[in-house]
Design a protein around this motif. Structure first.
Motif, PDB file in Angstrom:
ATOM      1  N   ALA A 191       0.965  -1.226   0.055  1.00 22.54           N
ATOM      2  CA  ALA A 191       0.019  -0.087   0.146  1.00 22.54           C
ATOM      3  C   ALA A 191       0.818   1.228  -0.018  1.00 22.54           C
ATOM      4  CB  ALA A 191      -1.135   0.133   1.269  1.00 22.54           C
ATOM      5  N   ASP A 192       2.199   1.178   0.417  1.00 26.03           N
ATOM      6  CA  ASP A 192       3.000   2.440   0.541  1.00 26.03           C
ATOM      7  C   ASP A 192       3.889   2.436  -0.769  1.00 26.03           C
ATOM      8  OD1 ASP A 192       2.610   3.863   3.099  1.00 26.03           O
ATOM      9  OD2 ASP A 192       2.773   1.947   3.804  1.00 26.03           O
ATOM     10  N   VAL A 193       3.792   1.665  -1.673  1.00 29.26           N
ATOM     11  CA  VAL A 193       4.511   1.681  -2.851  1.00 29.26           C
ATOM     12  C   VAL A 193       4.412   2.693  -3.660  1.00 29.26           C
ATOM     13  CG1 VAL A 193       5.104   0.639  -5.105  1.00 29.26           C
ATOM     14  CG2 VAL A 193       5.301  -0.824  -3.068  1.00 29.26           C
ATOM     15  N   PRO A 194       3.195   3.274  -3.775  1.00 26.04           N
ATOM     16  CA  PRO A 194       2.781   4.537  -4.587  1.00 26.04           C
ATOM     17  C   PRO A 194       3.481   5.733  -4.237  1.00 26.04           C
ATOM     18  CG  PRO A 194       0.763   3.267  -4.252  1.00 26.04           C
ATOM     19  CD  PRO A 194       1.882   2.617  -3.420  1.00 26.04           C
ATOM     20  N   ARG A 195       3.699   5.721  -2.950  1.00 23.51           N
ATOM     21  CA  ARG A 195       4.370   6.892  -2.345  1.00 23.51           C
ATOM     22  C   ARG A 195       5.739   6.975  -3.020  1.00 23.51           C
ATOM     23  NH1 ARG A 195       3.286   8.492   2.496  1.00 23.51           N
ATOM     24  NH2 ARG A 195       2.458   6.462   3.361  1.00 23.51           N
ATOM     25  N   PHE A 196       6.486   5.938  -3.183  1.00 24.32           N
ATOM     26  CA  PHE A 196       7.924   6.004  -3.788  1.00 24.32           C
ATOM     27  C   PHE A 196       7.842   6.424  -5.426  1.00 24.32           C
ATOM     28  CE2 PHE A 196       7.919   3.494   0.050  1.00 24.32           C
ATOM     29  CZ  PHE A 196       9.319   4.170   0.685  1.00 24.32           C
ATOM     30  N   PHE A 197       6.953   6.049  -6.155  1.00 23.64           N
ATOM     31  CA  PHE A 197       6.655   6.542  -7.387  1.00 23.64           C
ATOM     32  C   PHE A 197       6.454   8.190  -7.390  1.00 23.64           C
ATOM     33  CE2 PHE A 197       6.550   2.102  -8.073  1.00 23.64           C
ATOM     34  CZ  PHE A 197       7.300   1.729  -9.077  1.00 23.64           C
ATOM     35  N   VAL A 198       5.712   8.591  -6.516  1.00 23.26           N
ATOM     36  CA  VAL A 198       5.623   9.893  -6.289  1.00 23.26           C
ATOM     37  C   VAL A 198       6.787  10.569  -5.914  1.00 23.26           C
ATOM     38  CG1 VAL A 198       4.636  11.947  -5.026  1.00 23.26           C
ATOM     39  CG2 VAL A 198       3.256   9.892  -5.744  1.00 23.26           C
ATOM     40  N   TYR A 199       7.807  10.155  -5.234  1.00 24.95           N
ATOM     41  CA  TYR A 199       8.962  10.745  -4.841  1.00 24.95           C
ATOM     42  C   TYR A 199       9.922  10.588  -6.070  1.00 24.95           C
ATOM     43  CZ  TYR A 199       8.495  10.252   0.190  1.00 24.95           C
ATOM     44  OH  TYR A 199       8.012  10.198   1.613  1.00 24.95           O
ATOM     45  N   LEU A 200       9.888   9.416  -7.049  1.00 27.06           N
ATOM     46  CA  LEU A 200      10.618   9.373  -8.177  1.00 27.06           C
ATOM     47  C   LEU A 200      10.181  10.361  -9.152  1.00 27.06           C
ATOM     48  CD1 LEU A 200      10.797   5.462  -8.325  1.00 27.06           C
ATOM     49  CD2 LEU A 200      12.538   7.154  -7.876  1.00 27.06           C
ATOM     50  N   ASP A 201       8.714  10.539  -9.405  1.00 26.41           N
ATOM     51  CA  ASP A 201       8.357  11.312 -10.261  1.00 26.41           C
ATOM     52  C   ASP A 201       8.750  12.838 -10.080  1.00 26.41           C
ATOM     53  OD1 ASP A 201       7.041   9.521 -11.683  1.00 26.41           O
ATOM     54  OD2 ASP A 201       5.101   9.772 -10.669  1.00 26.41           O
ATOM     55  N   ALA A 202       8.993  13.391  -8.903  1.00 26.01           N
ATOM     56  CA  ALA A 202       9.506  14.605  -8.529  1.00 26.01           C
ATOM     57  C   ALA A 202      11.136  14.653  -9.009  1.00 26.01           C
ATOM     58  CB  ALA A 202       9.284  14.955  -7.274  1.00 26.01           C
ATOM     59  N   VAL A 203      11.802  13.735  -8.685  1.00 25.30           N
ATOM     60  CA  VAL A 203      13.190  13.868  -8.860  1.00 25.30           C
ATOM     61  C   VAL A 203      13.636  13.465 -10.340  1.00 25.30           C
ATOM     62  CG1 VAL A 203      15.390  12.791  -8.131  1.00 25.30           C
ATOM     63  CG2 VAL A 203      13.670  13.453  -6.397  1.00 25.30           C
ATOM     64  N   LEU A 204      13.366  12.567 -11.210  1.00 28.08           N
ATOM     65  CA  LEU A 204      13.947  12.198 -12.053  1.00 28.08           C
ATOM     66  C   LEU A 204      13.953  12.973 -13.154  1.00 28.08           C
ATOM     67  CD1 LEU A 204      12.637   8.224 -12.226  1.00 28.08           C
ATOM     68  CD2 LEU A 204      14.738   9.206 -11.471  1.00 28.08           C
TER      69      LEU A 204
END
Length: 306
Positions: A263-276
């Motif tokens: 359930a917390d995996v989407p949080r990390f894609f949000v982090y990645l979307d902001a940095v990559l």
């Protein structure tokens, strides 16, 4: 990440409440925990006090620090103060000279952690079959991330310095779950604190907290680079950590039968979307996630809904 074998039990005695740590010797030797605990305490870090021990049997009697971690009590109003106290402990950790026998966050370890993403999340969880082009893309991105990590100043690194592993204490916070400490990149723990696995904050606050940490690290004579370089270092090591944790959460589900972490995996894609998008050298990884991983996530979600 809840992947160990230790368990904790609260007991009542004539002297008040105590915590019993049960660390089965055949599964998880308690000695590394004790060695790092003693190292941190000698450096002035607030860690749980050991009241009694039977190392051969894997039992420790610890002080009871209460039921709440930072994760339970932190909110938008008190976060500045709580994080400032956490940084006080972090600066003490980073000022400790890593012992020669301490593991190193080297190329092998960094690569092994990154491979959790393509093996466990892309492969086991999403059922993706990665072709040679995909692997070349990932290998290129991993090379960038590994080189960036190895180029950072190296200090004592907790490796999971986040709200769930900090407990409010009058002379703290008390630091928990430190047995996997290594010598590694200086930005790692600060990034872990502010871009948590279980709690997200607005990007503006995260940036301000990282800048505040940087200023305090300079005051403490720690080997942080100049601010622009530090911000890049934090972004890069954050991408490495985010990919690793996505893989770990998939492994916890498929190997260990612990599905709640997904359930917390989407949080990390949000982090990645902001940095990559900020780094052209990671454009391949961004494209792989956008055009292959996210569609695979959507397909899996559609199957689950059916």
């Amino acid at each position: 990440m809840d992947a160990g074998f230790r368990s904790y039990w609260r007991v009542q005695s004539a002297n008040g409440s105590r915590i019993v740590m049960d660390s089965p010797p055949d599964k998880e030797d308690v000695r590394p925990w004790l060695q790092v605990r003693d190292l941190l305490e000698a450096g002035g870090v607030r860690v749980p006090r050991v009241l009694a021990q039977d190392v051969d049997a894997g039992f420790l009697l610890l002080e009871d620090l209460g039921a709440d971690t930072y994760l339970h009590v932190i909110n938008g109003d008190n976060a500045d103060a709580l994080f400032d106290d956490a940084v006080t402990q972090l600066l003490k950790i980073q000022a400790i000279a890593p012992p020669a026998e301490l593991p190193v966050f080297d190329e092998e370890l960094l690569a092994r952690e990154l491979r959790l993403f393509d093996e466990w999340f892309c492969g086991h969880h999403l059922g993706m079959t990665l072709d040679c082009g995909d692997m070349d893309t990932l290998d290129g991105a991993y090379r960038v991330l590994i080189d960036a990590a190895l180029a950072q100043p190296q200090v004592l690194v907790h490796r999971d310095f986040m709200p769930r592993n900090l407990m409010p204490a009058a002379d703290g916070p008390a630091v928990l779950d430190f047995q996997d400490a290594v010598r590694g990149p200086i930005a790692y723990d600060a990034l872990s604190l502010f871009k948590d696995a279980f709690l997200s904050w607005p990007q503006e606050r995260v940036a301000a907290w990282l800048d505040r940490y940087h200023a305090r690290a300079i005051e403490a004579s720690l080997p942080v680079p100049e601010l622009t370089r530090f911000r890049r270092d934090a972004d890069m090591i954050g991408v490495q950590r985010h990919l690793k944790i996505i893989g770990i959460f998939a492994r916890l589900n498929h190997r260990d039968g612990k599905p709640k972490y997904l359930a917390d995996v989407p949080r990390f894609f949000v982090y990645l979307d902001a940095v990559l998008p900020k780094y052209p050298e990671l454009a391949g990884l961004q494209g792989f996630i956008e055009h292959k991983v996210k569609p695979a996530i959507a397909r899996l979600a559609a199957i689950v809904r059916e």
